[in-house]
Design an enzyme around this catalytic site. Structure first.
Site, PDB file in Angstrom:
ATOM      1  N   GLY A 239       0.753  -1.240   0.000  1.00 17.30           N
ATOM      2  CA  GLY A 239       0.000   0.000   0.000  1.00 17.30           C
ATOM      3  C   GLY A 239       0.787   1.297   0.000  1.00 17.30           C
ATOM      4  O   GLY A 239       0.203   2.366  -0.177  1.00 17.30           O
ATOM      5  N   GLU A 273       3.746  -6.871   1.614  1.00 16.46           N
ATOM      6  CA  GLU A 273       3.263  -7.173   0.258  1.00 16.46           C
ATOM      7  C   GLU A 273       3.303  -5.936  -0.634  1.00 16.46           C
ATOM      8  O   GLU A 273       2.275  -5.534  -1.189  1.00 16.46           O
ATOM      9  CB  GLU A 273       1.814  -7.667   0.325  1.00 16.46           C
ATOM     10  CG  GLU A 273       1.588  -8.884   1.189  1.00 16.46           C
ATOM     11  CD  GLU A 273       0.105  -9.238   1.309  1.00 16.46           C
ATOM     12  OE1 GLU A 273      -0.762  -8.380   1.044  1.00 16.46           O
ATOM     13  OE2 GLU A 273      -0.192 -10.380   1.667  1.00 16.46           O
ATOM     14  N   ARG A 312      -5.042   3.341 -16.135  1.00 13.45           N
ATOM     15  CA  ARG A 312      -5.131   4.117 -14.888  1.00 13.45           C
ATOM     16  C   ARG A 312      -5.744   5.517 -15.058  1.00 13.45           C
ATOM     17  O   ARG A 312      -6.586   5.913 -14.265  1.00 13.45           O
ATOM     18  CB  ARG A 312      -3.767   4.201 -14.191  1.00 13.45           C
ATOM     19  CG  ARG A 312      -3.191   2.825 -13.829  1.00 13.45           C
ATOM     20  CD  ARG A 312      -2.044   2.894 -12.832  1.00 13.45           C
ATOM     21  NE  ARG A 312      -2.517   3.229 -11.509  1.00 13.45           N
ATOM     22  CZ  ARG A 312      -2.408   4.397 -10.948  1.00 13.45           C
ATOM     23  NH1 ARG A 312      -1.803   5.374 -11.573  1.00 13.45           N
ATOM     24  NH2 ARG A 312      -2.906   4.611  -9.746  1.00 13.45           N
ATOM     25  N   CYS A 342     -12.009   3.848 -29.393  1.00 10.36           N
ATOM     26  CA  CYS A 342     -13.286   4.524 -29.608  1.00 10.36           C
ATOM     27  C   CYS A 342     -14.040   4.722 -28.300  1.00 10.36           C
ATOM     28  O   CYS A 342     -15.103   4.114 -28.074  1.00 10.36           O
ATOM     29  CB  CYS A 342     -14.120   3.717 -30.588  1.00 10.36           C
ATOM     30  SG  CYS A 342     -13.208   3.450 -32.091  1.00 10.36           S
ATOM     31  N   TYR A 371       0.667  -1.815 -12.193  1.00 10.97           N
ATOM     32  CA  TYR A 371      -0.713  -1.664 -12.664  1.00 10.97           C
ATOM     33  C   TYR A 371      -0.769  -0.991 -14.042  1.00 10.97           C
ATOM     34  O   TYR A 371      -1.704  -0.267 -14.349  1.00 10.97           O
ATOM     35  CB  TYR A 371      -1.556  -0.899 -11.629  1.00 10.97           C
ATOM     36  CG  TYR A 371      -1.425  -1.497 -10.245  1.00 10.97           C
ATOM     37  CD1 TYR A 371      -1.933  -2.760  -9.975  1.00 10.97           C
ATOM     38  CD2 TYR A 371      -0.735  -0.834  -9.226  1.00 10.97           C
ATOM     39  CE1 TYR A 371      -1.788  -3.337  -8.724  1.00 10.97           C
ATOM     40  CE2 TYR A 371      -0.579  -1.402  -7.966  1.00 10.97           C
ATOM     41  CZ  TYR A 371      -1.106  -2.652  -7.723  1.00 10.97           C
ATOM     42  OH  TYR A 371      -0.952  -3.233  -6.490  1.00 10.97           O
TER      43      TYR A 371
HETATM   44  N1  LLP Z   1      -1.749  -6.930  -0.892  1.00  2.55           N
HETATM   45  C1  LLP Z   1      -3.057  -6.986  -1.189  1.00  2.55           C
HETATM   46  C2  LLP Z   1      -3.913  -7.928  -0.481  1.00  2.55           C
HETATM   47  C3  LLP Z   1      -3.571  -6.142  -2.198  1.00  2.55           C
HETATM   48  O1  LLP Z   1      -4.875  -6.185  -2.474  1.00  2.55           O
HETATM   49  C4  LLP Z   1      -2.715  -5.236  -2.870  1.00  2.55           C
HETATM   50  C5  LLP Z   1      -3.231  -4.353  -3.916  1.00  2.55           C
HETATM   51  C6  LLP Z   1      -1.348  -5.234  -2.529  1.00  2.55           C
HETATM   52  C7  LLP Z   1      -0.909  -6.083  -1.517  1.00  2.55           C
HETATM   53  C8  LLP Z   1      -0.359  -4.330  -3.183  1.00  2.55           C
HETATM   54  O2  LLP Z   1      -0.622  -2.993  -2.956  1.00  2.55           O
HETATM   55  P1  LLP Z   1       0.422  -1.870  -3.407  1.00  2.55           P
HETATM   56  O3  LLP Z   1       1.670  -2.026  -2.582  1.00  2.55           O
HETATM   57  O4  LLP Z   1       0.693  -2.047  -4.844  1.00  2.55           O
HETATM   58  O5  LLP Z   1      -0.293  -0.606  -3.130  1.00  2.55           O
HETATM   59  N2  LLP Z   1      -5.039  -1.013  -9.822  1.00  2.55           N
HETATM   60  C9  LLP Z   1      -4.874  -0.005  -8.788  1.00  2.55           C
HETATM   61  C10 LLP Z   1      -4.265  -0.595  -7.544  1.00  2.55           C
HETATM   62  C11 LLP Z   1      -5.057  -1.736  -6.959  1.00  2.55           C
HETATM   63  C12 LLP Z   1      -4.394  -2.344  -5.776  1.00  2.55           C
HETATM   64  C13 LLP Z   1      -5.055  -3.616  -5.374  1.00  2.55           C
HETATM   65  N3  LLP Z   1      -4.446  -4.299  -4.266  1.00  2.55           N
HETATM   66  C14 LLP Z   1      -4.057   1.139  -9.347  1.00  2.55           C
HETATM   67  O6  LLP Z   1      -3.687   1.096 -10.512  1.00  2.55           O
HETATM   68  O7  LLP Z   1      -3.811   2.110  -8.637  1.00  2.55           O
END
Ligand code: LLP
Length: 418
Positions: A239, A273, A312, A342, A371
């Site tokens: 996150g 994560e 995005r 389109c 992403y």
């Molecule tokens: N762990 C879990 C359970 C998750 O659901 C996610 C992301 C992560 C770890 C990794 O999160 P990060 O470190 O990347 O913030 N498509 C969206 C982001 C969706 C994130 C979903 N879960 C975007 O392009 O901003």
């Protein structure tokens, strides 16, 4: 911090000219910097050095096997959310003992696959899922290692589409129901409770939500201990945000500095994560200007990448810097930078000030290593882009550009239509 820089007005990925890569591999083209990925992975690893930990890269951010392999070689693990991601993690050589499996909708087949491969643990998100994991494990005569994903009801103050830790979200088990779920889990014969998991959202740019969420998880953990339930793995999710525009997010060191003191004296293995904060600014999308078109109200730069390559901006209104691959001394202009698809939502930037651009020139969309490709599609029957990894002065094609043939793979015309 990343390794995409200008040298004499030309954008380089590490020591390789982006223009040369665009000409060699054509566009749209994803380019990743090996040294940026490595640096970010190590930043996490070193920040948490003093505490037993596993960095489980969130594969959804970027599932390219070469990128996963890079992390595997650094001792990294994976956070997977589907059988497909598990398959790719294993193909990349990530140890199953370092794989955690999250997601609200795991199928029997996925649970079976994860049990066969002996992953570290399932991050279970509901009572029904616990019972299902137990049932599948029973049929396989196995004991499934499980953590419960707890929803701590903390506002991560991020975009509503990527916040996950509030009561209204589908994710996890509400913290007030957590004890009850742990009791249920511990009574299930073929489940071994080993951990606790939380993930409150993505692109979080402050430390406080991480600290608050961890504190409430630790209170829960103490209650569990008083009931005789010992937790071995504490998975704090991902996150951490990155700088897309002018955000100044904390870095892994800040996270460690604020979280590790809370864990002192506790004998746990910490799992992280991260996805975006490792891969996000390690990738760019290079696209060619097809046309510059003056509308009545706006001027449009039409490029050869579309929302199928990078969704995005269309999906979240996300901001990405857009840079000329070769800088020119020109006047500035205000453009909408749009794709060929389109849909009115097919854009990368609106009312963006850029030095005037001309047909045939290349632009780089920055910060798309997470992403980006992973959310791409074949919409409008557009073959997916190629992916290249740069390491110092070398470059490697790590995924072929799709061909028209790929677009019909698996499609079948029934006899009555022949
Ligand atoms: N762990 C879990 C359970 C998750 O659901 C996610 C992301 C992560 C770890 C990794 O999160 P990060 O470190 O990347 O913030 N498509 C969206 C982001 C969706 C994130 C979903 N879960 C975007 O392009 O901003």
């Amino acid at each position: 911090m990343h390794f995409f820089k200008y040298h004499r007005n030309e954008l380089f990925a590490e020591d390789v000219s982006v223009k040369a890569l665009a000409e060699k591999y054509s566009t749209p083209l994803y380019i990743y910097s090996y040294n940026t990925l490595l640096r970010h992975f190590r930043a996490y690893d070193q920040a948490f050095n003093n505490y037993q930990h596993i960095i489980c890269f969130a594969i959804k951010a970027n599932p390219n096997i070469s990128i996963l392999r890079l992390f595997a070689k650094q001792g990294g693990g994976a956070d997977v959310v589907s059988g497909g991601e598990l398959y790719k993690a294993l193909k990349a050589g990530i140890s199953p003992r370092k794989i955690v499996f999250a997601g609200v909708g795991k199928t029997d087949e996925e649970i079976r696959f994860a049990l066969i491969t002996n992953i570290l643990m399932f991050n279970a998100e509901s009572e029904d899922e616990l019972r299902e994991i137990n049932r599948v494990a029973y049929l396989m005569k196995k004991k499934a290692p499980v953590a419960l994903r707890i929803n701590p009801d903390i506002d991560p103050e991020t975009h509503p589409y990527i916040a996950t830790g509030l009561k209204k979200h589908k994710f996890g088990i509400p913290i007030e129901d957590a004890l009850e779920h742990y009791r249920i889990a511990s009574r299930l014969e073929n489940i071994k409770v080993v951990g606790i998991h939380k993930h409150i959202g993505s692109q979080i740019t402050k430390i406080a939500p991480f600290v608050d969420a961890l504190k409430s998880i630790l209170i829960l953990m103490d209650k569990l201990r008083s009931e005789g339930l010992r937790i071995k793995y504490l998975d704090i999710g991902g996150g951490l945000g990155i700088s897309y525009k002018d955000e100044e997010p904390p870095i892994p060191k800040d996270l460690a500095k604020n979280l590790l003191p809370l864990l002192r004296g506790r004998d746990l293995t910490l799992i992280l994560e991260p996805g975006r904060s490792i891969a996000g600014n390690a990738g760019i999308l290079v696209t060619k200007v097809l046309y510059v078109k003056k509308g009545k109200e706006k001027e449009f730069v039409i490029v050869d990448a579309g929302m199928n390559d990078l969704i995005r901006p269309s999906l979240y209104g996300a901001y990405h810097h857009i840079l000329p691959v070769v800088k020119k001394q020109r006047n500035t202009a205000i453009y909408d930078i749009v794709g060929p698809i389109c849909e009115s939502g097919d854009y990368f930037a609106k009312d963006r000030e850029l030095k005037e651009v001309k047909q045939g020139e290349f632009l780089a969309v920055m910060g798309v290593g997470a992403y980006g490709f992973s959310m791409s599609s074949n919409y409008n029957c557009r073959p997916k882009a190629a992916e290249v990894m740069v390491k110092n002065n070398e470059h490697f094609l790590i995924k072929d550009r799709e061909t028209y043939k790929d677009l019909i793979r698996g499609e079948k015309v029934p006899a009555f239509l022949k």
